[in-house]
Scaffold this active site. Structure first.
Site, PDB file in Angstrom:
ATOM      1  N   LYS A 247      12.706   7.023 -32.143  1.00 44.14           N
ATOM      2  CA  LYS A 247      13.471   7.518 -33.050  1.00 44.14           C
ATOM      3  C   LYS A 247      12.723   8.609 -33.965  1.00 44.14           C
ATOM      4  O   LYS A 247      11.761   7.928 -34.889  1.00 44.14           O
ATOM      5  CB  LYS A 247      14.210   6.477 -34.056  1.00 44.14           C
ATOM      6  CG  LYS A 247      15.101   6.975 -34.905  1.00 44.14           C
ATOM      7  CD  LYS A 247      15.837   5.993 -35.860  1.00 44.14           C
ATOM      8  CE  LYS A 247      17.165   6.597 -36.496  1.00 44.14           C
ATOM      9  NZ  LYS A 247      16.687   7.565 -37.460  1.00 44.14           N
ATOM     10  N   ARG A 252      18.786  16.515 -36.668  1.00 48.74           N
ATOM     11  CA  ARG A 252      19.571  16.567 -35.480  1.00 48.74           C
ATOM     12  C   ARG A 252      19.554  17.919 -34.811  1.00 48.74           C
ATOM     13  O   ARG A 252      20.202  18.831 -35.844  1.00 48.74           O
ATOM     14  CB  ARG A 252      20.617  15.758 -35.539  1.00 48.74           C
ATOM     15  CG  ARG A 252      21.427  15.382 -33.916  1.00 48.74           C
ATOM     16  CD  ARG A 252      20.605  14.385 -33.208  1.00 48.74           C
ATOM     17  NE  ARG A 252      21.526  13.847 -32.241  1.00 48.74           N
ATOM     18  CZ  ARG A 252      22.027  13.056 -32.031  1.00 48.74           C
ATOM     19  NH1 ARG A 252      22.512  12.211 -33.269  1.00 48.74           N
ATOM     20  NH2 ARG A 252      22.750  12.802 -30.963  1.00 48.74           N
ATOM     21  N   ARG A 267      23.279  19.126 -37.519  1.00 47.76           N
ATOM     22  CA  ARG A 267      24.372  18.083 -37.672  1.00 47.76           C
ATOM     23  C   ARG A 267      25.547  18.440 -38.371  1.00 47.76           C
ATOM     24  O   ARG A 267      26.793  17.856 -37.896  1.00 47.76           O
ATOM     25  CB  ARG A 267      23.687  16.989 -38.267  1.00 47.76           C
ATOM     26  CG  ARG A 267      24.683  15.726 -38.381  1.00 47.76           C
ATOM     27  CD  ARG A 267      23.748  14.561 -38.567  1.00 47.76           C
ATOM     28  NE  ARG A 267      24.423  13.474 -38.987  1.00 47.76           N
ATOM     29  CZ  ARG A 267      24.281  12.478 -39.290  1.00 47.76           C
ATOM     30  NH1 ARG A 267      22.683  11.807 -38.898  1.00 47.76           N
ATOM     31  NH2 ARG A 267      25.078  11.356 -39.505  1.00 47.76           N
ATOM     32  N   GLU A 295      16.158  15.977 -31.383  1.00 48.55           N
ATOM     33  CA  GLU A 295      15.698  15.802 -32.773  1.00 48.55           C
ATOM     34  C   GLU A 295      14.485  16.964 -33.041  1.00 48.55           C
ATOM     35  O   GLU A 295      13.603  16.881 -32.389  1.00 48.55           O
ATOM     36  CB  GLU A 295      15.570  14.513 -33.216  1.00 48.55           C
ATOM     37  CG  GLU A 295      14.971  14.192 -34.510  1.00 48.55           C
ATOM     38  CD  GLU A 295      16.225  13.637 -35.670  1.00 48.55           C
ATOM     39  OE1 GLU A 295      17.337  13.737 -35.155  1.00 48.55           O
ATOM     40  OE2 GLU A 295      15.778  13.386 -36.736  1.00 48.55           O
ATOM     41  N   PHE A 333      16.615  14.702 -26.016  1.00 48.09           N
ATOM     42  CA  PHE A 333      16.722  13.520 -25.446  1.00 48.09           C
ATOM     43  C   PHE A 333      18.078  13.272 -24.327  1.00 48.09           C
ATOM     44  O   PHE A 333      18.480  12.385 -24.185  1.00 48.09           O
ATOM     45  CB  PHE A 333      16.717  12.313 -26.495  1.00 48.09           C
ATOM     46  CG  PHE A 333      17.455  12.473 -27.895  1.00 48.09           C
ATOM     47  CD1 PHE A 333      18.939  12.466 -27.651  1.00 48.09           C
ATOM     48  CD2 PHE A 333      16.928  12.784 -28.923  1.00 48.09           C
ATOM     49  CE1 PHE A 333      19.816  12.533 -28.735  1.00 48.09           C
ATOM     50  CE2 PHE A 333      17.509  12.790 -30.177  1.00 48.09           C
ATOM     51  CZ  PHE A 333      18.800  12.656 -30.162  1.00 48.09           C
ATOM     52  N   ARG A 407      29.988   6.588 -33.371  1.00 49.41           N
ATOM     53  CA  ARG A 407      29.034   5.924 -33.868  1.00 49.41           C
ATOM     54  C   ARG A 407      29.402   4.398 -33.253  1.00 49.41           C
ATOM     55  O   ARG A 407      30.261   3.886 -33.430  1.00 49.41           O
ATOM     56  CB  ARG A 407      28.752   5.781 -35.335  1.00 49.41           C
ATOM     57  CG  ARG A 407      27.608   5.049 -35.597  1.00 49.41           C
ATOM     58  CD  ARG A 407      27.978   5.004 -37.061  1.00 49.41           C
ATOM     59  NE  ARG A 407      27.723   6.116 -37.868  1.00 49.41           N
ATOM     60  CZ  ARG A 407      26.511   6.589 -38.051  1.00 49.41           C
ATOM     61  NH1 ARG A 407      25.320   6.367 -37.591  1.00 49.41           N
ATOM     62  NH2 ARG A 407      26.297   7.722 -39.046  1.00 49.41           N
TER      63      ARG A 407
HETATM   64  P1  AMP Z   1      20.078   7.625 -39.241  1.00 44.21           P
HETATM   65  O1  AMP Z   1      20.102   9.472 -39.754  1.00 44.21           O
HETATM   66  O2  AMP Z   1      18.921   6.964 -40.087  1.00 44.21           O
HETATM   67  O3  AMP Z   1      21.411   7.253 -39.272  1.00 44.21           O
HETATM   68  O4  AMP Z   1      19.857   7.576 -37.729  1.00 44.21           O
HETATM   69  C1  AMP Z   1      20.567   8.308 -36.880  1.00 44.21           C
HETATM   70  C2  AMP Z   1      19.712   9.829 -36.601  1.00 44.21           C
HETATM   71  O5  AMP Z   1      18.457   9.606 -35.817  1.00 44.21           O
HETATM   72  C3  AMP Z   1      20.650  10.626 -35.521  1.00 44.21           C
HETATM   73  O6  AMP Z   1      21.504  11.354 -36.100  1.00 44.21           O
HETATM   74  C4  AMP Z   1      19.356  11.661 -34.883  1.00 44.21           C
HETATM   75  O7  AMP Z   1      19.366  12.628 -36.076  1.00 44.21           O
HETATM   76  C5  AMP Z   1      18.291  10.821 -35.310  1.00 44.21           C
HETATM   77  N1  AMP Z   1      17.548  10.575 -33.897  1.00 44.21           N
HETATM   78  C6  AMP Z   1      16.051  10.484 -33.875  1.00 44.21           C
HETATM   79  N2  AMP Z   1      15.684  10.184 -32.781  1.00 44.21           N
HETATM   80  C7  AMP Z   1      16.722  10.120 -32.003  1.00 44.21           C
HETATM   81  C8  AMP Z   1      16.981   9.609 -30.732  1.00 44.21           C
HETATM   82  N3  AMP Z   1      16.060   9.436 -29.891  1.00 44.21           N
HETATM   83  N4  AMP Z   1      18.264   9.397 -30.243  1.00 44.21           N
HETATM   84  C9  AMP Z   1      19.335   9.515 -30.924  1.00 44.21           C
HETATM   85  N5  AMP Z   1      19.023   9.790 -32.426  1.00 44.21           N
HETATM   86  C10 AMP Z   1      17.854  10.091 -32.777  1.00 44.21           C
END
Ligand code: AMP
Length: 546
Positions: A247, A252, A267, A295, A333, A407
């Site tokens: 991650k 994004r 995004r 990302e 990815f 989601r």
């Molecule tokens: P969060 O912003 O903490 O809700 O986490 C979700 C976000 O993680 C996604 O919207 C992506 O921007 C990011 N992300 C980073 N690496 C990945 C990955 N390998 N697959 C999907 N999302 C990822």
């Protein structure tokens, strides 16, 4: 031509009925009557946008311009405007009152139409450079001079991006389906694939929904991850193999490439291509026609750099200059379309194979991922991802299709600490000591339906440059000035970490976050994407059980 008055009256009727069924029926009956051009405009406005997603232009008519023009027309003082705003809690309602007090009324009033109004707004969005702001204000003034109060109310709401009629996306899709006798599921699918309700409505009217697919240079909403409750979760219900993917802590992006064109969408579905000129060549080399998901991270030598560094890239006017100081790497990815074929319904294993076969080079890389079969390997993968300087993992089902805009449990994120919330700043206060001149203490809220509910206040853990930027922003977006404390427009989203959720009478949410710390500014999230009161309640219940 479709009268703006009828549009406004329909929205008003929709907002007045509490029945969802009736809202849908009223709107459907209206949409059905519209000619194609007006149908497009109405549908775009209904989704809270002035221009369709991915449009290269942006209509920069902000609150300050709106308020200035309304004051000019009505002669209202700052105090009157702020009182009206606080009475209604909405700039649209305030506009209706202010327009009713207009000092001069045009001799010949031309009825406003959707088509002509939109043509004016489009022109305003297209102007660039010197004099652009004045031109936009002049367009707005001309429209508000012609508008009746009720028309002004909805014009202003369109411009602020919030119609407040209680019609969320799902109901809009239902209304389109009902208007053109299409299946709601077919409308929903088409809308997820092209993210443009205007286009979907036209397809529905022509009976062409079945042929809908992803389209180049029409960004669609990203598939998002749910939160992993515990590392055993992905393996429950029969052991299965999942993909443990790093991650990355960045922003994004969706890449569309066709012909000699490459576009990066954020995004929020905005075009951010110009901020990253060095990615163009490697993205052209990747393949001749594709849509990919990934990302983008700031990079320092062998490792990702802190997320904040990226902000410098996104805001700069001269991207090439900062490109050297803040290099980036784009980790891809997912692959969603190749030439004329959509891959969204294929399982992830197959999409990943196709992605791996592309021509990666330079700062465009394949995301680090490996299949794992048990909890121990998943923990190991998590550690390894952390050691590479990443936030943690996104655990993905290998058999899962790509579900735009969803989601859920098909992708689960695992990062430490497990819980942070994305909150909206509603008030800002001057700090103490070396921060005395800066708005550095923020009161923040979460979403509760259409409302915002305060859950806490935090001293900023942000860097000085960020606080300076926010101070400037909040000063420009103050809705009520109490001197030391300013009530501000709900625009900025912060990610906050905290130790616990407690019950509290201090805030109108009934909850407070204990020891909140600001992790970062979420410039990539809109207030509509902030966390909800339900999430706060769920965390509160969880910790009581835990
Ligand atoms: P969060 O912003 O903490 O809700 O986490 C979700 C976000 O993680 C996604 O919207 C992506 O921007 C990011 N992300 C980073 N690496 C990945 C990955 N390998 N697959 C999907 N999302 C990822």
């Amino acid at each position: 031509m479709a009268r703006w008055a009828e549009f406004a009256a329909t929205l008003d009727a929709v907002s007045r009925t509490p029945s969802k069924r009736e809202k849908v029926t009223l709107l459907a009956a209206y949409l059905r009557r519209l000619p194609e051009d007006a149908l497009r405009v109405a549908c775009t406005y209904l989704t809270g946008r002035v221009l369709p997603p991915g449009d290269p232009d942006k209509l920069q008519i902000g609150w300050s311009t709106l308020v200035e023009v309304l004051q000019e027309l009505s002669g209202a003082t700052d105090r009157e405007v702020s009182e009206l705003y606080l009475r209604w809690g909405d700039l649209g309602d305030a506009a209706a009152e202010l327009v009713a007090r207009r000092r001069t009324v045009p001799l010949f009033r031309e009825p406003l139409t959707l088509e002509a109004t939109h043509a004016q707004l489009r022109r305003a969005a297209a102007v660039r450079g010197k004099g652009a702001a004045e031109f936009r204000a002049a367009v707005l003034r001309a429209l508000l001079e012609q508008a009746q109060p009720m028309e002004a109310k909805y014009l202003v709401r369109v411009l602020t991006g919030d119609l407040r009629i209680g019609l969320k996306e799902g109901l809009l899709q239902e209304a389109v389906a009902e208007a053109f006798s299409a299946r709601p599921a077919a409308v929903r699918r088409a809308d997820l694939l092209c993210s443009d309700l205007a286009e979907v409505a036209c397809q529905a009217r022509r009976g062409e929904l079945a042929a809908s697919s992803l389209r180049y240079f029409r960004p669609f909403r990203f598939m998002l991850a749910g939160t992993l409750a515990d590392p055993a979760e992905p393996f429950r219900g029969g052991s299965q193999e999942v993909l443990a993917e790093d991650k990355y802590d960045g922003v994004r992006v969706q890449v569309h490439r066709l012909g000699d064109r490459v576009t990066l969408y954020s995004r929020t579905l905005d075009d951010v291509t110009d901020s990253f000129p060095e990615l163009r060549q490697p993205l052209l080399q990747l393949g001749p026609a594709y849509i990919a998901d990934g990302e983008l991270v700031a990079w320092a030598g062998q490792q990702p750099a802190p997320f904040q560094r990226l902000q410098q890239r996104l805001r700069r006017l001269d991207p090439l200059e900062v490109a050297e100081q803040v290099p980036v790497v784009l980790f891809l990815f997912d692959l969603l379309r190749v030439e004329g074929q959509d891959l969204v319904d294929l399982p992830l294993v197959e999409r990943r194979q196709r992605l791996e076969s592309l021509g990666f080079s330079g700062p465009v890389r394949l995301a680090n991922a490996r299949p794992v079969r048990d909890v121990a390997s998943l923990r190991e993968a998590f550690q390894a991802a952390r050691e590479r300087g990443n936030e943690g993992l996104v655990v993905k089902r290998l058999d899962a299709p790509y579900r735009p805009g969803r989601r859920g449990g098909l992708w689960l994120k695992w990062k430490e600490p497990l819980a942070t919330l994305d909150v909206v700043v509603v008030g800002a206060e001057y700090g103490h000591g070396k921060r005395a001149g800066w708005l550095s203490d923020y009161t923040f809220a979460v979403r509760d339906g259409d409302r915002l509910r305060v859950v806490g206040k935090a001293y900023s853990g942000l860097q000085d440059a960020e606080i300076a930027q926010l101070t400037e922003f909040f000063l420009r977006h103050t809705v009520r000035d109490f001197g030391h404390f300013k009530a501000v427009e709900p625009k900025v989203v912060l990610e906050v970490a905290f130790d616990a959720v407690t019950r509290s009478d201090r805030h109108d949410s009934g909850y407070a976050l204990r020891f909140p710390r600001i992790v970062r500014v979420r410039a990539d999230k809109t207030p509509q994407e902030a966390s909800t009161l339900e999430e706060v309640e769920a965390l509160y219940r969880q910790q009581r059980q835990g």
